[in-house]
Design a protein around this motif. Structure first.
Motif, PDB file in Angstrom:
ATOM      1  N   LYS A 101      -5.308   4.827  -9.540  1.00  0.00           N
ATOM      2  CA  LYS A 101      -6.294   4.488  -7.723  1.00  0.00           C
ATOM      3  C   LYS A 101      -6.361   3.720  -8.072  1.00  0.00           C
ATOM      4  N   MET A 102      -6.938   3.063  -6.652  1.00  0.00           N
ATOM      5  CA  MET A 102      -6.803   1.820  -5.870  1.00  0.00           C
ATOM      6  C   MET A 102      -8.422   1.502  -6.120  1.00  0.00           C
ATOM      7  N   LYS A 103      -8.700   0.019  -6.760  1.00  0.00           N
ATOM      8  CA  LYS A 103      -9.960  -0.535  -7.198  1.00  0.00           C
ATOM      9  C   LYS A 103     -10.802  -0.582  -6.089  1.00  0.00           C
ATOM     10  N   ASP A 104     -12.039   0.306  -6.365  1.00  0.00           N
ATOM     11  CA  ASP A 104     -13.318   0.213  -5.311  1.00  0.00           C
ATOM     12  C   ASP A 104     -12.631   0.464  -4.087  1.00  0.00           C
ATOM     13  N   TYR A 105     -11.530   1.776  -3.903  1.00  0.00           N
ATOM     14  CA  TYR A 105     -10.983   2.106  -2.306  1.00  0.00           C
ATOM     15  C   TYR A 105     -11.035   0.849  -2.120  1.00  0.00           C
ATOM     16  N   ALA A 106     -10.718  -0.580  -2.065  1.00  0.00           N
ATOM     17  CA  ALA A 106     -10.355  -1.821  -1.175  1.00  0.00           C
ATOM     18  C   ALA A 106      -9.323  -2.302  -0.809  1.00  0.00           C
ATOM     19  N   PHE A 107      -8.060  -0.853  -0.722  1.00  0.00           N
ATOM     20  CA  PHE A 107      -6.932  -0.859  -0.302  1.00  0.00           C
ATOM     21  C   PHE A 107      -6.565   0.041  -0.190  1.00  0.00           C
ATOM     22  N   PHE A 108      -5.617   0.320   0.654  1.00  0.00           N
ATOM     23  CA  PHE A 108      -5.084   1.628   1.111  1.00  0.00           C
ATOM     24  C   PHE A 108      -3.474   1.396   1.034  1.00  0.00           C
ATOM     25  N   VAL A 109      -2.409   2.569   0.911  1.00  0.00           N
ATOM     26  CA  VAL A 109      -0.911   2.721   0.641  1.00  0.00           C
ATOM     27  C   VAL A 109      -0.287   3.494   1.144  1.00  0.00           C
ATOM     28  N   PRO A 110       0.775   3.137   2.255  1.00  0.00           N
ATOM     29  CA  PRO A 110       1.457   4.040   3.343  1.00  0.00           C
ATOM     30  C   PRO A 110       2.183   5.253   2.671  1.00  0.00           C
ATOM     31  N   THR A 111       2.290   6.739   3.103  1.00  0.00           N
ATOM     32  CA  THR A 111       2.830   7.548   2.212  1.00  0.00           C
ATOM     33  C   THR A 111       4.302   7.165   2.162  1.00  0.00           C
ATOM     34  N   THR A 112       4.586   6.230   3.011  1.00  0.00           N
ATOM     35  CA  THR A 112       6.244   5.994   2.795  1.00  0.00           C
ATOM     36  C   THR A 112       6.777   4.882   1.466  1.00  0.00           C
ATOM     37  N   LEU A 113       5.195   4.426   0.868  1.00  0.00           N
ATOM     38  CA  LEU A 113       5.837   4.078  -0.828  1.00  0.00           C
ATOM     39  C   LEU A 113       6.309   5.510  -1.631  1.00  0.00           C
ATOM     40  N   LYS A 114       6.269   6.269  -1.221  1.00  0.00           N
ATOM     41  CA  LYS A 114       7.224   7.255  -2.173  1.00  0.00           C
ATOM     42  C   LYS A 114       8.506   7.566  -2.180  1.00  0.00           C
ATOM     43  N   GLY A 115       9.184   6.904  -3.322  1.00  0.00           N
ATOM     44  CA  GLY A 115      10.332   7.221  -4.168  1.00  0.00           C
ATOM     45  C   GLY A 115      10.621   5.508  -4.672  1.00  0.00           C
ATOM     46  N   LYS A 116       9.840   4.620  -4.514  1.00  0.00           N
ATOM     47  CA  LYS A 116       9.599   3.398  -4.476  1.00  0.00           C
ATOM     48  C   LYS A 116       9.707   3.538  -5.774  1.00  0.00           C
ATOM     49  N   ASN A 117      10.560   1.981  -6.025  1.00  0.00           N
ATOM     50  CA  ASN A 117       9.448   1.257  -7.347  1.00  0.00           C
ATOM     51  C   ASN A 117       8.415  -0.096  -7.000  1.00  0.00           C
ATOM     52  N   VAL A 118       7.347   0.399  -7.936  1.00  0.00           N
ATOM     53  CA  VAL A 118       6.767  -0.669  -7.825  1.00  0.00           C
ATOM     54  C   VAL A 118       5.703  -1.513  -8.910  1.00  0.00           C
ATOM     55  N   VAL A 119       5.022  -2.223  -8.840  1.00  0.00           N
ATOM     56  CA  VAL A 119       4.631  -2.595  -9.138  1.00  0.00           C
ATOM     57  C   VAL A 119       3.748  -3.346  -9.709  1.00  0.00           C
ATOM     58  N   LEU A 120       2.514  -2.357 -10.915  1.00  0.00           N
ATOM     59  CA  LEU A 120       0.775  -2.395 -10.002  1.00  0.00           C
ATOM     60  C   LEU A 120       0.386  -3.307 -11.582  1.00  0.00           C
ATOM     61  N   GLN A 121      -0.901  -3.738 -10.845  1.00  0.00           N
ATOM     62  CA  GLN A 121      -1.369  -4.755 -11.884  1.00  0.00           C
ATOM     63  C   GLN A 121      -3.061  -4.006 -11.966  1.00  0.00           C
ATOM     64  N   GLY A 122      -3.283  -3.792 -13.274  1.00  0.00           N
ATOM     65  CA  GLY A 122      -5.176  -3.863 -13.349  1.00  0.00           C
ATOM     66  C   GLY A 122      -5.349  -3.301 -14.834  1.00  0.00           C
ATOM     67  N   ASN A 123      -5.725  -1.954 -14.528  1.00  0.00           N
ATOM     68  CA  ASN A 123      -6.156  -1.248 -16.388  1.00  0.00           C
ATOM     69  C   ASN A 123      -5.824  -0.007 -15.928  1.00  0.00           C
ATOM     70  N   ALA A 124      -6.478   0.075 -17.470  1.00  0.00           N
ATOM     71  CA  ALA A 124      -5.589   1.920 -17.629  1.00  0.00           C
ATOM     72  C   ALA A 124      -6.319   1.502 -18.974  1.00  0.00           C
ATOM     73  N   GLU A 125      -6.690   3.526 -18.556  1.00  0.00           N
ATOM     74  CA  GLU A 125      -7.161   4.751 -20.197  1.00  0.00           C
ATOM     75  C   GLU A 125      -7.154   5.782 -19.337  1.00  0.00           C
ATOM     76  N   ARG A 126      -6.575   6.208 -21.227  1.00  0.00           N
ATOM     77  CA  ARG A 126      -6.801   7.754 -21.220  1.00  0.00           C
ATOM     78  C   ARG A 126      -7.749   7.915 -21.220  1.00  0.00           C
ATOM     79  N   LYS A 127      -7.629   9.521 -20.236  1.00  0.00           N
ATOM     80  CA  LYS A 127      -9.420  10.379 -19.678  1.00  0.00           C
ATOM     81  C   LYS A 127      -8.736  11.531 -19.528  1.00  0.00           C
ATOM     82  N   VAL A 128     -10.245  12.052 -19.558  1.00  0.00           N
ATOM     83  CA  VAL A 128      -9.854  14.407 -19.039  1.00  0.00           C
ATOM     84  C   VAL A 128     -10.840  13.698 -17.856  1.00  0.00           C
ATOM     85  N   THR A 129      -9.863  14.362 -16.937  1.00  0.00           N
ATOM     86  CA  THR A 129      -9.904  14.505 -15.690  1.00  0.00           C
ATOM     87  C   THR A 129     -10.967  15.980 -15.913  1.00  0.00           C
TER      88      THR A 129
END
Length: 169
Positions: A101-129
């Protein structure tokens, strides 16, 4: 009669003020081809890109720690929220998905991102959804009613809150 006509005119006048073209555009993912070098949210430097770990390495790290902060992860985008571009999933080595997810919904990405390689920077955690949240994301992904109704158990997963996403080779 005149009061009804004036009421209708006022209603449509105020309605047009409430729903501007900008509001309509906010309801859809941003346009664009998601080319190498494009970024969304915070711009990720080349130094961060070179230190990015694989999704598998992050998952292994989260087996011993509940959270990883300020981490960069590299992976292939397998899905994008079709409604707003407000979340993505990355492919893992075993074929499962990794939710972002994007932090604070501060930005969004285009659907054309599907299939592309990306680097994400942020925080990760193990969570029960929860089941409700899983169904919400399935609706955003425009899954069929049968697929949505089949969701009946919460899911333990790695969740990533991205400060920035950069398209890479």
């Amino acid at each position: 009669m005149k009061l009804s006509i004036y009421s209708i005119v006022l209603f449509f006048g105020f309605s047009s003020l409430c729903f501007s073209q900008e509001d309509v555009e906010k309801a859809a993912p941003p346009a664009g081809n998601a080319l190498v070098g494009d970024f969304y949210g915070a711009d990720i430097s080349g130094a961060v890109v070179s230190k990015a770990v694989s999704v598998e390495k992050l998952e292994a790290e989260l087996k011993s720690a509940q959270k990883a902060e300020g981490i960069a992860v590299k992976g292939e985008v397998t899905d994008v929220c079709k409604k707003r571009g407000c979340w993505i999933t990355l492919k893992t080595e075993d074929g499962s998905s990794f939710f972002v997810k994007m932090k604070d919904y501060a930005f969004f990405v285009p659907t054309t991102l599907k299939g592309k390689n990306v680097v994400l920077q942020g925080n990760a955690e193990r969570k029960v959804t929860s089941v409700d949240e899983l169904k919400h994301y399935a609706k955003d992904a425009k899954k069929t009613k049968a697929e949505i109704d089949a969701i009946n158990l919460p899911k333990e997963e790695v969740r990533f809150l991205a400060d920035g996403i950069k398209v890479v080779n």
